[in-house]
Design an enzyme around this catalytic site. Structure first.
Site, PDB file in Angstrom:
ATOM      1  N   GLU A 122       0.811  -1.215   0.000  1.00  0.00           N
ATOM      2  CA  GLU A 122       0.000   0.000   0.000  1.00  0.00           C
ATOM      3  C   GLU A 122       0.844   1.265   0.000  1.00  0.00           C
ATOM      4  OE1 GLU A 122      -0.649  -2.644   1.938  1.00  0.00           O
ATOM      5  OE2 GLU A 122      -2.714  -3.257   1.507  1.00  0.00           O
TER       6      GLU A 122
ATOM      7  N   PHE B  14      -9.691  -2.050   2.454  1.00  0.00           N
ATOM      8  CA  PHE B  14     -10.491  -1.733   3.647  1.00  0.00           C
ATOM      9  C   PHE B  14      -9.810  -0.512   4.285  1.00  0.00           C
ATOM     10  CE2 PHE B  14     -12.971  -5.669   4.916  1.00  0.00           C
ATOM     11  CZ  PHE B  14     -12.553  -6.508   3.896  1.00  0.00           C
TER      12      PHE B  14
ATOM     13  N   ASP C 132      -9.452   0.079   7.205  1.00  0.00           N
ATOM     14  CA  ASP C 132      -8.683  -0.414   8.355  1.00  0.00           C
ATOM     15  C   ASP C 132      -7.193  -0.607   8.023  1.00  0.00           C
ATOM     16  OD1 ASP C 132     -11.218  -1.913  10.066  1.00  0.00           O
ATOM     17  OD2 ASP C 132     -11.444  -1.617   7.928  1.00  0.00           O
TER      18      ASP C 132
ATOM     19  N   HIS D  71     -11.389  -5.161  10.396  1.00  0.00           N
ATOM     20  CA  HIS D  71     -12.047  -5.078   9.086  1.00  0.00           C
ATOM     21  C   HIS D  71     -13.439  -4.455   9.166  1.00  0.00           C
ATOM     22  CE1 HIS D  71      -8.991  -8.146   8.151  1.00  0.00           C
ATOM     23  NE2 HIS D  71      -9.221  -7.953   6.867  1.00  0.00           N
TER      24      HIS D  71
HETATM   25  C1  LIG Z   1      -2.223  -4.533   4.816  1.00  0.00           C
HETATM   26  C2  LIG Z   1      -3.281  -5.341   4.188  1.00  0.00           C
HETATM   27  N1  LIG Z   1      -3.554  -5.153   2.886  1.00  0.00           N
HETATM   28  C3  LIG Z   1      -4.503  -5.878   2.284  1.00  0.00           C
HETATM   29  C4  LIG Z   1      -5.213  -6.814   2.970  1.00  0.00           C
HETATM   30  C5  LIG Z   1      -6.336  -7.594   2.297  1.00  0.00           C
HETATM   31  N2  LIG Z   1      -5.954  -8.977   2.083  1.00  0.00           N
HETATM   32  C6  LIG Z   1      -6.328  -9.952   2.933  1.00  0.00           C
HETATM   33  S1  LIG Z   1      -5.725 -11.431   2.496  1.00  0.00           S
HETATM   34  C7  LIG Z   1      -4.962 -10.781   1.141  1.00  0.00           C
HETATM   35  C8  LIG Z   1      -4.176 -11.651   0.236  1.00  0.00           C
HETATM   36  C9  LIG Z   1      -3.079 -12.298   0.951  1.00  0.00           C
HETATM   37  O1  LIG Z   1      -2.371 -13.097   0.094  1.00  0.00           O
HETATM   38  P1  LIG Z   1      -1.251 -14.030   0.669  1.00  0.00           P
HETATM   39  O2  LIG Z   1      -0.339 -13.264   1.543  1.00  0.00           O
HETATM   40  O3  LIG Z   1      -0.627 -14.723  -0.484  1.00  0.00           O
HETATM   41  O4  LIG Z   1      -2.029 -15.049   1.620  1.00  0.00           O
HETATM   42  P2  LIG Z   1      -3.140 -16.109   1.211  1.00  0.00           P
HETATM   43  O5  LIG Z   1      -4.455 -15.429   1.340  1.00  0.00           O
HETATM   44  O6  LIG Z   1      -2.866 -16.570  -0.163  1.00  0.00           O
HETATM   45  O7  LIG Z   1      -3.019 -17.178   2.231  1.00  0.00           O
HETATM   46  C10 LIG Z   1      -5.193  -9.420   1.039  1.00  0.00           C
HETATM   47  C11 LIG Z   1      -4.709  -8.552  -0.030  1.00  0.00           C
HETATM   48  C12 LIG Z   1      -4.909  -6.976   4.337  1.00  0.00           C
HETATM   49  N3  LIG Z   1      -5.571  -7.844   5.098  1.00  0.00           N
HETATM   50  N4  LIG Z   1      -3.935  -6.242   4.917  1.00  0.00           N
END
Ligand SMILES: Cc1ncc(C[n+]2csc(CCOP(=O)(O)OP(=O)(O)O)c2C)c(N)n1
Ligand SMILES: [Mg+2]
Lengths: 339, 333
Positions: free
Chosen positions: A65, A88, A90, A134
């Protein structure tokens, strides 16, 4: 005479249409964020854009981000008009430096010589048990910091019109859309999440509140979900003979002080409802405005409804306890009318 | 290398337990969300990220951990929690939002805390990595030989917190292992479209620490490389990165339309199931089918009991929403 059936759109489709029309109009407008491409945005805000404009103008980003919001700032300074999505609100914690120290301050620090015409759009709100990280709105957190406009529309019509205004605005605009008002198939279906939206581009000014229900007995100031809850409460209050005037703030920065004050001067009573934390928040700001400018018009103390100062709990009965709803608004107004 | 038989059995039983836990959750989560899916409805509301298929990452390294070692996990935390020995009943109760849950219903599935086994998780990508580094720092300051493991998805390797923490941990030689689960996607975005390097173990070079990549969701190889990394950390030689190619059988969250992947992908992945591979290995070491069955029954029973416990527990009183903001103090409303 020409009769046209009103076209109904969900909140998310209204937003996506606004962005698409602005992208057609101005080649400098582009979108980036997590899952904004194929997925169309987790909350549907970029639905269909990848197909229409391709990956060079609809960019899926890494989970970085600071990098992509910072890059939006840099691109905006070069004359582009980026729309960056923070999935989000958050998640602002990982990138707030870019937002408040840079996006919001560059225009001022440069003495007005550098402008940052970008939109930071972000999903807000709880009520579906997504817990502490969230479910926040954080309206006041953003509205507190000078240098960025902060808007929070409540209807599909305003989502489209205010998005177009936000994109055309030469200032950074934080565009908060409420998850529950996107009209998504996988969330609680809410009537207010679908509404009439003209197809042709139009603007709704930023910084203008709207009287969404006129009344003479009490003013209820609210925004997003709380506006809809206030309207529900107002219907029930009317059955009790109490005519509540409901104001949808729509915009936190700039705040439409005049519309609020005019109403308070008419009704002499004020309730402010917010889906953000109570202390140092939107309710306090609106209450302070009324106290400073319309003290002698008030016939009763100002009442505030907001999330008590606790993180949003996960469990259903706990979350329901802390987010204001039609019932708590109704009760508060009834009690206030007796004062 | 061969995994010692008791460890192999342990890994098998944990993997079976995790798989059954997640499969049960698929059904429980769907309760009250049919025929129309509604994220806020049903027995378990809110987002639900499940880890069926990703068991090897968790058990391969947790096989080397003890109670004194710390684990932090991300938004997809059940497999790590189970492998680390989190109280399954209280974890499940927490996911149900019940008073008997680990966080009395305040945290939910993404925010599980079990200090008895030094486990925690959270919903902000990459946020657990510095927490694990802090646990490692505390161990070092106290002169203990405990280590800390931070589990993250491959998407988290692009977050600032990942890079900042690895530099700091390498600089201070902290007993930290970052395990990256490469399940090929961050929500809808394939790794190739989010990450400039093919594998994230390469990023270890930037911090002068060891990095390894485990291919094909291999629990035995995961066990082997974890042993090296954990021993190294215990010896005070600093952090390492392990990335494992793993498979997410289910959607990013339950209810994910999965429009971004080919429907044929998952059936192909399931053909290489790591649990079946462990069964073959155990049979090669002449573990009888009877014993395997006993292990499976035991694992399932524990899971069933946990769900039963959660179901039968009561919800917290609404007024409890105002408690626990500060230690032993209440919020004035
Ligand atoms: C700082 C932040 N940015 C975005 C998100 C939204 N988000 C939740 S899970 C995810 C994808 C995560 O991918 P990965 O690290 O590969 O884990 P996986 O879900 O594949 O286990 C995102 C973008 C978040 N929770 N926190
Ligand atoms: Mg992933």
């Amino acid at each position: 005479m020409e009769t046209t059936a009103e076209r109904m759109l969900t909140g998310n489709k209204a937003m996506a249409e606004a962005i698409a029309q602005e992208m057609e109009r101005d080649p400098n407008v582009f979108v980036m964020g997590e899952d904004v491409g194929k997925y169309g945005g987790i909350f549907g805000s970029t639905e269909g854009l990848l197909k229409k404009f391709g990956p060079s103008r609809v960019l899926d980003t890494p989970i970085s981000e600071t990098a992509f919001i910072g890059a939006a700032i840099g691109a905006a300074a070069e004359g582009m008009r980026p729309i960056a999505e923070l999935m989000f609100v958050d998640f602002f914690g990982v990138c707030m430096d870019q937002i408040y120290n840079h996006m919001a301050k560059i225009h001022y620090m440069s003495g007005g010589s550098v402008k940052i015409p970008m939109v930071l759009m972000t999903a807000v709100g709880g009520g579906y048990n997504d817990a502490a990280q969230h479910s926040q709105t954080l309206y006041a957190t953003f509205a507190h910091l000078p240098g960025m406009k902060v808007v929070a529309p409540s209807t599909p019509y305003d989502l489209k019109g205010m998005m177009i205004s936000a994109i055309r605005d030469d200032n950074p605009v934080v565009f908060m859309f409420h998850k529950s008002l996107q009209g998504l198939g996988w969330m609680d279906p809410i009537d207010a999440a679908i509404g009439p939206v003209p197809e042709a581009p139009y603007t709704v000014p930023l910084g203008k509140a709207k009287v969404v229900r006129p009344g003479k007995d009490v003013t209820i100031v609210a925004l997003q979900m709380m506006t809809h809850y206030a309207l529900e409460a107002a219907d029930r209050l009317a059955e009790q003979g109490i005519e509540a005037e409901v104001i949808d703030l729509r915009s936190l920065v700039p705040l439409d002080r005049e519309t609020i004050l005019q109403s308070v001067r008419k009704t002499h009573r004020l309730v402010v409802v917010d889906e953000d934390y109570r202390s140092y928040g939107v309710t306090a700001e609106v209450a302070a405005l009324a106290a400073e400018e319309a003290m002698y018009d008030l016939e009763a103390p100002i009442r505030r409804l907001a999330i008590p100062d606790v993180p949003i709990p996960y469990s259903r009965p706990l979350e329901q306890r802390i987010i204001p709803g039609p019932q708590s608004i109704f009760d508060t107004v009834v009690k206030l009318m007796e004062e | 290398m061969t995994v010692p038989l008791p460890k192999l059995k342990w890994m098998y039983e944990q993997m079976v337990k995790i798989r059954y836990y997640e499969e049960t959750m698929v059904a429980v989560y769907a309760e009250g969300k049919q025929p129309v899916f509604n994220i806020g409805a049903g027995t378990v509301p809110g987002e639900m990220h499940l880890a069926a298929g990703q068991e090897p990452a968790a058990v391969g390294i947790c096989a080397h951990l003890q109670k004194k070692d710390t684990v932090t996990a991300p938004h997809r935390p059940h497999h790590h929690a189970i492998a680390k020995g989190v109280d399954l009943k209280r974890m499940t109760a927490e996911i149900f939002g019940k008073k008997t849950g680990l966080g009395k219903g305040k945290g939910g599935h993404m925010h599980l805390f079990d200090p008895h086994v030094k486990f925690s998780c959270g919903g902000i990508i990459a946020a657990g990595i510095p927490h694990a580094a802090g646990a490692a720092l505390a161990a070092k300051m106290k002169g203990k030989d405990s280590v800390a493991v931070a589990f993250v998805g491959e998407g988290a390797a692009n977050a600032g917190a990942f890079h900042e923490t690895l530099n700091l941990a390498a600089l201070w030689k902290l007993p930290l292992i970052v395990v990256i689960e490469d399940n090929a996607y961050g929500i809808s975005v394939p790794k190739s479209e989010s990450t400039a390097v093919k594998t994230n173990d390469r990023r270890a070079a930037a911090y002068g620490i060891p990095g390894v990549y485990v291919e094909d969701n291999d629990p035995v190889e995961m066990y082997r490389v974890s042993e090296e990394a954990v021993d190294r950390a215990r010896r005070g030689e600093g952090p390492s990165i392990i990335e494992i190619e793993t498979y997410r059988y289910l959607g990013h969250f339950q209810g994910d339309p999965e429009i971004y992947r080919n429907p044929e992908e998952v059936p192909l992945l399931r053909k290489k199931d790591p649990i079946h591979r462990l069964i073959t290995l155990l049979e090669e070491q002449s573990v009888s089918s009877g014993e395997l069955e006993q292990m499976e029954i035991r694992a399932r029973q524990e899971v069933d009991e946990a769900y039963e416990f959660a179901r039968n527990s009561s919800y917290p009183d609404p007024a409890e929403a105002l408690e626990d903001v500060f230690h032993r103090a209440e919020v004035n409303v």
